[in-house]
Enzyme design. Structure first.
Site, PDB file in Angstrom:
ATOM      1  N   TRP A   4       0.829  -1.213   0.000  1.00  0.00           N
ATOM      2  CA  TRP A   4       0.000   0.000   0.000  1.00  0.00           C
ATOM      3  C   TRP A   4       0.857   1.253   0.000  1.00  0.00           C
ATOM      4  O   TRP A   4       0.538   2.224  -0.688  1.00  0.00           O
ATOM      5  CB  TRP A   4      -0.976  -0.012   1.175  1.00  0.00           C
ATOM      6  N   ASP A   9      -1.687   6.629   6.516  1.00  0.00           N
ATOM      7  CA  ASP A   9      -2.706   5.688   6.055  1.00  0.00           C
ATOM      8  C   ASP A   9      -2.956   4.703   7.200  1.00  0.00           C
ATOM      9  O   ASP A   9      -2.118   3.861   7.500  1.00  0.00           O
ATOM     10  CB  ASP A   9      -2.189   4.958   4.807  1.00  0.00           C
ATOM     11  N   LYS A  18     -12.168  -1.904   6.956  1.00  0.00           N
ATOM     12  CA  LYS A  18     -11.316  -2.764   7.770  1.00  0.00           C
ATOM     13  C   LYS A  18     -11.475  -2.583   9.270  1.00  0.00           C
ATOM     14  O   LYS A  18     -10.889  -3.324  10.018  1.00  0.00           O
ATOM     15  CB  LYS A  18      -9.858  -2.614   7.372  1.00  0.00           C
TER      16      LYS A  18
END
Ligand SMILES: *Cc1c(COP(=O)(O)O)cnc(C)c1O
Length: 354
Positions: free
Chosen positions: A100, A167, A191
């Site tokens: 990511w 993030d 999530k």
């Protein structure tokens, strides 16, 4: 029967949230209307949005500190470009700790110079680089707090004058920390917070408006701030369900109460991984994630038996990501300690049988 769901995302949410959300699809607040068919401009929905936005700041301890909460669309992946679009004037730093982060770097390169302050790519991201130098003159430093795929997590964050962008897609609301050290936090809902569709952004207003490029309205944080996250139709169901999860966290006692349970779950799985001679952990011990435990069988011949056993025990979603293989047990907030104990029992049974 409800499965023990270790899925990495979309993932488990509290059962009571699922119940309340399904009820609201049929009849929202005894209005005779579904949450899915009312105007997003109606008072009922505006109240939901406002409650969700303020719960985010309350749980993170960021009330009255110059932050705004937005619920946007496009997933965390859109934030990879939106952060750079809004904040990157000349040069930004990125800590590359996984797939990511890598994707965030790729997008940010479209907007300016990117300095990779450190990377663990050469060892397939099995640890978090430490002791790296943060160059002067960065517009911001971008971090990924939890690496969902590799199962590593940042335990310490650099103390620096540079603005921090983080993030937190896979560990927001899972552990207590001083969130005011960050200038911008983003996380896809799916999530730890709600159904896919919404992305939460918590941004310190005074870092905005400093780049001298034109930003399209939809990609400009200031547009969404000025319209109270209602510039266009928001992802109503995801925002509503996220609000229910945030209320659930608050009722449990806030992030620190949830963290206590998360610590117990992580301890249980990692001690089994360490003690059981059939298994081996993937991530460096000191960087192990409390959310995603990655491990593998030392002898692949046992895979068929193990897979049959955990499926039989009602376990779902522990196959590892294709980029590292093996297994990954994702233990988000709503997963119970009993579910982790069930998995640990199966691992122990395999050892006794093998
Ligand atoms: C899942 C994930 C993403 C991607 O999220 P999307 O909402 O699917 O774009 C980004 N960062 C991290 C850390 C993730 O776990």
């Amino acid at each position: 029967m409800k499965k023990h769901n270790f899925s990495a995302g979309p993932c488990i949410l509290p059962q009571e949230v699922f119940k309340e959300a399904s009820q609201a699809v049929l009849d929202f607040n005894n209005s005779g209307l579904s949450i899915l068919e009312i105007s997003h401009r109606s008072k009922d929905f505006v109240d939901v949005m406002e409650e969700a936005r303020s719960l985010v700041l309350e749980l993170l301890g960021l009330e009255g500190k110059g932050y705004k909460t937005l619920f946007l669309q496009g997933g965390a992946s859109t934030q990879f470009l939106m952060t750079a679009y809004n904040l990157l004037q000349t040069k930004a730093g990125y800590l590359n700790t996984g797939t990511w982060s890598d994707k965030a770097i790729k997008e940010a390169k479209l907007f300016g110079e990117i300095v990779e302050v450190a990377s663990s790519k050469d060892s397939n991201f099995n640890f978090i680089p430490k002791g790296y130098n943060i160059p002067k003159g960065l517009d911001y430093l971008h971090l990924t707090s939890n690496n969902t795929i590799f199962g590593t997590q940042l335990k310490d964050f650099p103390s620096t004058d540079t603005a921090l962008v983080c993030d937190m897609s896979s560990d927001i609301f899972s552990r207590q920390m001083d969130f005011s050290q960050f200038d911008l936090i983003y996380a896809g809902a799916q999530k730890n917070m709600g159904p896919a569709g919404a992305t939460v952004v918590v941004v310190k207003e005074d870092i905005l408006g400093k780049v001298n490029r034109q930003i399209p309205s939809m990609l400009d944080y200031q547009t969404h701030i000025s319209k109270s996250s209602m510039f266009n139709t928001p992802p109503v169901f995801s925002v509503y369900t996220s609000m229910l999860t945030l209320k659930w966290i608050k009722k449990l006692g806030g992030i620190s109460a949830v963290e206590e349970l998360n610590e117990k779950k992580a301890k249980l799985i990692y001690s089994e991984i360490d003690v059981n001679p059939l298994f081996e952990g993937f991530a460096a011990k000191e960087d192990r994630s409390m959310m995603n435990a990655t491990f593998r069988l030392l002898n692949d011949d046992l895979k068929e038996a193990f897979d049959a056993m955990w499926k039989e025990a009602g376990i779902n979603g522990i196959n590892g990501h294709r980029s590292i293989g093996g297994y990954r047990a994702s233990m988000y907030n709503a997963l119970s300690l009993e579910s982790v104990a069930t998995l640990v029992d199966v691992m122990g049974d395999l050892e006794r049988k093998a």
